[in-house]
Scaffold this motif. Sequence first.
Motif, PDB file in Angstrom:
ATOM      1  N   LEU A  47       0.844  -1.196   0.000  1.00  0.00           N
ATOM      2  CA  LEU A  47       0.000   0.000   0.000  1.00  0.00           C
ATOM      3  C   LEU A  47       0.876   1.241   0.000  1.00  0.00           C
ATOM      4  O   LEU A  47       1.910   1.286   0.668  1.00  0.00           O
ATOM      5  N   VAL A  48       0.455   2.249  -0.737  1.00  0.00           N
ATOM      6  CA  VAL A  48       1.104   3.558  -0.710  1.00  0.00           C
ATOM      7  C   VAL A  48       0.019   4.591  -0.441  1.00  0.00           C
ATOM      8  O   VAL A  48      -0.947   4.700  -1.199  1.00  0.00           O
ATOM      9  N   LEU A  49       0.190   5.324   0.648  1.00  0.00           N
ATOM     10  CA  LEU A  49      -0.737   6.393   1.022  1.00  0.00           C
ATOM     11  C   LEU A  49      -0.029   7.721   0.848  1.00  0.00           C
ATOM     12  O   LEU A  49       1.097   7.899   1.319  1.00  0.00           O
ATOM     13  N   LEU A  60      -7.187   2.701   8.232  1.00  0.00           N
ATOM     14  CA  LEU A  60      -5.810   3.166   8.450  1.00  0.00           C
ATOM     15  C   LEU A  60      -5.699   4.666   8.206  1.00  0.00           C
ATOM     16  O   LEU A  60      -5.101   5.398   8.998  1.00  0.00           O
ATOM     17  N   LYS A  61      -6.296   5.125   7.103  1.00  0.00           N
ATOM     18  CA  LYS A  61      -6.200   6.541   6.747  1.00  0.00           C
ATOM     19  C   LYS A  61      -6.989   7.427   7.709  1.00  0.00           C
ATOM     20  O   LYS A  61      -6.490   8.464   8.147  1.00  0.00           O
ATOM     21  N   SER A  62      -8.206   7.047   8.031  1.00  0.00           N
ATOM     22  CA  SER A  62      -9.045   7.922   8.857  1.00  0.00           C
ATOM     23  C   SER A  62      -8.532   8.021  10.288  1.00  0.00           C
ATOM     24  O   SER A  62      -8.456   9.120  10.852  1.00  0.00           O
ATOM     25  N   VAL A  63      -8.158   6.896  10.881  1.00  0.00           N
ATOM     26  CA  VAL A  63      -7.685   6.925  12.270  1.00  0.00           C
ATOM     27  C   VAL A  63      -6.345   7.646  12.366  1.00  0.00           C
ATOM     28  O   VAL A  63      -6.149   8.502  13.232  1.00  0.00           O
ATOM     29  N   SER A  64      -5.420   7.327  11.456  1.00  0.00           N
ATOM     30  CA  SER A  64      -4.113   7.991  11.519  1.00  0.00           C
ATOM     31  C   SER A  64      -4.247   9.480  11.229  1.00  0.00           C
ATOM     32  O   SER A  64      -3.573  10.301  11.853  1.00  0.00           O
ATOM     33  N   SER A  65      -5.130   9.865  10.312  1.00  0.00           N
ATOM     34  CA  SER A  65      -5.346  11.276  10.010  1.00  0.00           C
ATOM     35  C   SER A  65      -5.835  12.031  11.245  1.00  0.00           C
ATOM     36  O   SER A  65      -5.328  13.102  11.578  1.00  0.00           O
ATOM     37  N   PHE A  99      -5.719  14.808   6.070  1.00  0.00           N
ATOM     38  CA  PHE A  99      -4.280  14.552   6.061  1.00  0.00           C
ATOM     39  C   PHE A  99      -3.881  13.755   4.820  1.00  0.00           C
ATOM     40  O   PHE A  99      -2.903  14.064   4.168  1.00  0.00           O
ATOM     41  N   TRP A 100      -4.652  12.708   4.499  1.00  0.00           N
ATOM     42  CA  TRP A 100      -4.341  11.838   3.368  1.00  0.00           C
ATOM     43  C   TRP A 100      -5.146  12.223   2.137  1.00  0.00           C
ATOM     44  O   TRP A 100      -6.258  12.695   2.236  1.00  0.00           O
ATOM     45  N   SER A 101      -4.582  11.955   0.993  1.00  0.00           N
ATOM     46  CA  SER A 101      -5.303  12.107  -0.263  1.00  0.00           C
ATOM     47  C   SER A 101      -6.431  11.072  -0.300  1.00  0.00           C
ATOM     48  O   SER A 101      -6.364  10.041   0.364  1.00  0.00           O
TER      49      SER A 101
END
Length: 138
Positions: free
Chosen positions: A25-27, A88-93, A113-115
């Motif tokens: 994965l690449v975020l 992963l994206k929502s919690v880390s953001s 935070f993330w695209s």
Amino acid sequence: MSPCWEPNTDIRRGRHVVYNLHAHLVLVTKYRRGVSNDDMLTRCEEIMRNVRTDFGADLIEFKGEEDHVHLLVHYPPKAALSALVNSLKSVSSRYLQQEFTGRVNHSIMHGRFWSGSYFAGPCGGRPLAIVKQYIEQQ
């Protein structure tokens, strides 16, 4: 069992399934902004390691730069990869924006935070050591 046979630790077993699913994965950060520093990347890895347990997945490798992160994830077939990435994206953001308010410009990044997009590549055809090496070199 034969003494020559050694169990493969990558192969997991469930109640009715035997699996070995890995994804690269690449975020990418919103607008590809270079906001991440070493402290943020360390914290991001901690957060993502905690989130993955809810899905029964394992974070095999993590490496990041200012504007993106690479992950090698071992996940079960019952977990939808898109749901795992979304979590992963929502919690880390949420955590990164709360803890590093000085580095994240909310007005420019519009509270994200993330695209909205990400890269997910299967790792079925090549040895995992090669994928791990690629991620480590990023």
